[in-house]
Design an enzyme around this catalytic site. Structure first.
Site, PDB file in Angstrom:
ATOM      1  N   TYR A   1       6.123 -24.465  15.355  1.00  0.00           N
ATOM      2  CA  TYR A   1       4.998 -23.875  14.625  1.00  0.00           C
ATOM      3  C   TYR A   1       5.227 -23.943  13.121  1.00  0.00           C
ATOM      4  O   TYR A   1       6.290 -23.585  12.615  1.00  0.00           O
ATOM      5  CB  TYR A   1       4.792 -22.414  15.045  1.00  0.00           C
ATOM      6  CG  TYR A   1       3.711 -21.718  14.261  1.00  0.00           C
ATOM      7  CD1 TYR A   1       2.379 -22.096  14.407  1.00  0.00           C
ATOM      8  CD2 TYR A   1       4.017 -20.714  13.355  1.00  0.00           C
ATOM      9  CE1 TYR A   1       1.374 -21.475  13.675  1.00  0.00           C
ATOM     10  CE2 TYR A   1       3.027 -20.082  12.622  1.00  0.00           C
ATOM     11  CZ  TYR A   1       1.707 -20.475  12.785  1.00  0.00           C
ATOM     12  OH  TYR A   1       0.718 -19.867  12.053  1.00  0.00           O
TER      13      TYR A   1
ATOM     14  N   HIS B   1      -4.943 -19.912   1.765  1.00  0.00           N
ATOM     15  CA  HIS B   1      -4.696 -18.509   2.085  1.00  0.00           C
ATOM     16  C   HIS B   1      -4.537 -17.635   0.840  1.00  0.00           C
ATOM     17  O   HIS B   1      -4.408 -16.411   0.967  1.00  0.00           O
ATOM     18  CB  HIS B   1      -3.470 -18.383   2.989  1.00  0.00           C
ATOM     19  CG  HIS B   1      -3.758 -18.775   4.409  1.00  0.00           C
ATOM     20  ND1 HIS B   1      -4.178 -20.036   4.755  1.00  0.00           N
ATOM     21  CD2 HIS B   1      -3.716 -18.073   5.568  1.00  0.00           C
ATOM     22  CE1 HIS B   1      -4.370 -20.099   6.065  1.00  0.00           C
ATOM     23  NE2 HIS B   1      -4.097 -18.911   6.578  1.00  0.00           N
TER      24      HIS B   1
ATOM     25  N   ASN C   1       4.718 -15.985   5.275  1.00  0.00           N
ATOM     26  CA  ASN C   1       4.594 -15.400   6.612  1.00  0.00           C
ATOM     27  C   ASN C   1       5.594 -14.258   6.782  1.00  0.00           C
ATOM     28  O   ASN C   1       6.576 -14.362   7.513  1.00  0.00           O
ATOM     29  CB  ASN C   1       4.830 -16.487   7.667  1.00  0.00           C
ATOM     30  CG  ASN C   1       4.339 -16.060   9.032  1.00  0.00           C
ATOM     31  OD1 ASN C   1       3.512 -15.179   9.149  1.00  0.00           O
ATOM     32  ND2 ASN C   1       4.855 -16.709  10.067  1.00  0.00           N
TER      33      ASN C   1
ATOM     34  N   ARG D   1       5.739  31.571  -0.080  1.00  0.00           N
ATOM     35  CA  ARG D   1       6.725  31.949   0.933  1.00  0.00           C
ATOM     36  C   ARG D   1       7.155  30.780   1.827  1.00  0.00           C
ATOM     37  O   ARG D   1       8.278  30.765   2.334  1.00  0.00           O
ATOM     38  CB  ARG D   1       6.121  33.073   1.783  1.00  0.00           C
ATOM     39  CG  ARG D   1       7.002  33.567   2.895  1.00  0.00           C
ATOM     40  CD  ARG D   1       6.601  34.935   3.444  1.00  0.00           C
ATOM     41  NE  ARG D   1       5.207  35.213   3.589  1.00  0.00           N
ATOM     42  CZ  ARG D   1       4.607  35.518   4.750  1.00  0.00           C
ATOM     43  NH1 ARG D   1       5.305  35.530   5.873  1.00  0.00           N
ATOM     44  NH2 ARG D   1       3.328  35.821   4.791  1.00  0.00           N
TER      45      ARG D   1
END
EC number: 5.4.3.6
Length: 526
Positions: free
Chosen positions: A41, A71, A183, A288
């Site tokens: 890939y 991208h 990535n 408190r």
């Protein structure tokens, strides 16, 4: 190496020579596999849902460069330089592990840009947080191929103009290098690391404000005793109680519980009937419950630090390059769910500090419950003069806004990329919201501490504990007693400038002995 020092302190980075050799070996291995056409890939396939498209070796650089350009699709305002530097630092560290196939030359160029203050222009919007931070990291990587824009000395210019001035040469990427750069989770992790650092400072300020208001309001010391808090079993609660004792040590303004009991007994000793007194055995929650409220904030910050630091030191690429093509891990290390959920937890913790501070401010100002202080801390003739009435509106409106920002992002997944990315983290959205929350709560605390400084003029200032007197002294130099003679926004901005800049960081660290790991540390070795 720590992220904050590089991102904000502008400390330079130096890449480990031995580790770079590991990076080179992996890079050469991937280049060989690409030429031999092993199916892998991002080496010889399309990206995302286009994984079924096989790309021959002659297009290796085109494939990687096309990925970066297509991208780099971010929108919105660009990140400030300190966030960009954090992103670059984390990405360099992750790629230095030597499991991504990047070349040493690419890492050296990124490091050179970082050290010379050449910052890629990275828009804030566009990341789904899986497959990593594709859009922002593509903008980060564009300058490596001579594309995109960079910012140097605050001026945005085309990359090649700056590269030519600096004598830098863009790269031609090989197999998988573009994918290795983009990535991963480094944008959300870089932003989250800065949010965490700021949240830790806000916790210190919250403690200082809490130690201040219990003295201004003559509150009881009993809620901060060790014995009672230790019985709750939460270590954060015990730590916060100890810090409240430390920060109020030596005060002459708080009330001992035995004295309160004695006063009630004396007030009612001559009557056997029901009798209403003006003496309260216990204070309101905002005076408190700091150990319980801030204790869990402390422990949440510690948990988030572990998640973020582990991610910053992780291999968050895909595929992860191992010794052989058959062993190489095709998985989902790019998924940002750890960081996304850490930021969601962190945002809730930060918002809660704002909730506490806003309620403490109300108790300090409300003329029905702040006696013997003047209503809204007006210096004279309340009504003619408004004091901090306007400042409260700002704090309350921001506290309300924070309720929206604190809503979780990590569960708001929307499928994308042809149903390939069908569960995503939205981690960068979570990190951005957390940064915004830190800014907002910084403002709320600035209003509160400005008001507390004003309150000290109506009390016996010399009876405050030493740490709180030092805070009043510091704030008094920039924001003296307020008499409606200048815009309230000016006062708040002046106090904010002291509290949230480096001098405020240093002062808070010196006064609040909070055992937090000081930095998010990076380790380039696997």
């Amino acid at each position: 190496m720590d992220i904050y020092a590089v991102a904000v302190g502008r400390v330079g980075v130096e890449l480990d020579a031995a580790q770079l050799e590991r990076v080179r070996a992996t890079h050469l291995r991937v280049q060989g596999w690409g030429m031999e056409k092993y199916p892998m890939y991002g080496v010889n396939t399309g990206f995302g849902e286009l994984i079924n498209v096989i790309i021959p070796p002659q297009f290796k650089s085109d494939l990687q460069h096309n990925l970066l350009r297509s991208h780099a699709a971010g929108g919105g305002e660009p990140f400030p330089d300190e966030v960009v530097r954090a992103i670059m630092t984390v990405r360099i560290n992750c790629l230095m592990k030597g499991y991504s196939g990047i070349s040493p030359e690419a890492l050296q160029l990124l490091a050179t840009m970082l050290n010379r203050g050449i910052h890629p222009v990275i828009p804030m919007q566009g990341s789904l947080g899986a497959s990593g931070d594709l859009a922002p990291l593509s903008h980060m990587a564009l300058p490596l191929i001579g594309d995109g824009h960079v910012r140097k000395n605050g001026v945005t210019r085309p990359t090649m103009e700056v590269f030519q001035e600096e004598g830098l040469t863009p790269l031609k990427l090989g197999f998988k290098e573009g994918l290795a750069l983009v990535n991963g989770t480094s944008a959300m992790t870089g932003a989250a690391s800065l949010a965490l650092y700021r949240a830790r400072h806000l916790l210190r300020l919250s403690l200082l404000a809490s130690a201040d208001i219990v003295q201004a309001m003559n509150a009881s010391t009993r809620p901060f005793s060790h014995t009672g808090n230790a019985l709750k079993n939460h270590p954060g609660q015990v730590v916060i109680a100890r810090l409240m004792r430390d920060l109020t040590q030596g005060t002459g303004l708080m009330r001992d519980h035995q004295d309160i009991m004695r006063a009630i007994s004396e007030r009612t000793s001559h009557s056997n009937d029901v009798e209403e007194t003006e003496i309260y055995l216990q204070n309101a929650y905002s005076l408190r419950c700091m150990p319980q409220v801030l204790g869990v904030v402390l422990e949440t910050l510690q948990m988030c630090q572990r998640f973020i630091e582990e991610e910053a030191n992780s291999v968050n690429d895909n595929p992860v390059i191992l010794d052989t093509p058959a062993e190489t891990y095709h998985g989902a290390n790019f998924h940002g769910q750890y960081v996304a959920m850490a930021c969601d937890y962190l945002s809730i913790a930060v918002a809660e500090m704002g909730v506490l501070a806003e309620r403490q401010l109300n108790r300090l100002l409300d003329p029905h419950i702040n006696k013997p202080l003047p209503g809204f801390l007006a210096h004279a003739k309340t009504g003619l003069f408004c004091g901090f009435e306007g400042g409260q509106y700002l704090a309350t409106s921001i506290a309300s806004e924070n309720l929206d920002l604190a809503a979780p992002s990590s569960i708001k997944s929307i499928p994308s990329n042809g149903q390939n990315q069908d569960i995503v983290s939205m981690g960068l959205i979570a990190a951005r919201k957390t940064l915004a929350l830190c800014e907002n709560v910084g403002t709320i605390l600035s209003v509160l501490m400005a008001a507390l400084n004003q309150a000290s003029h109506f009390t016996e200032a010399a009876k405050y504990s030493a740490p709180i007197r030092s805070i009043h002294e510091k704030l008094g130099k920039v924001a003296p007693r307020y008499e409606d003679e200048r815009p309230m926004s000016t006062v708040i901005a002046q106090v904010r400038g002291v509290l949230l800049q480096e001098q405020g960081l240093a002062l808070a660290q010196s006064l609040v002995n909070l055992d937090l790991t000081p930095d998010l540390s990076l380790e380039p070795r696997a």
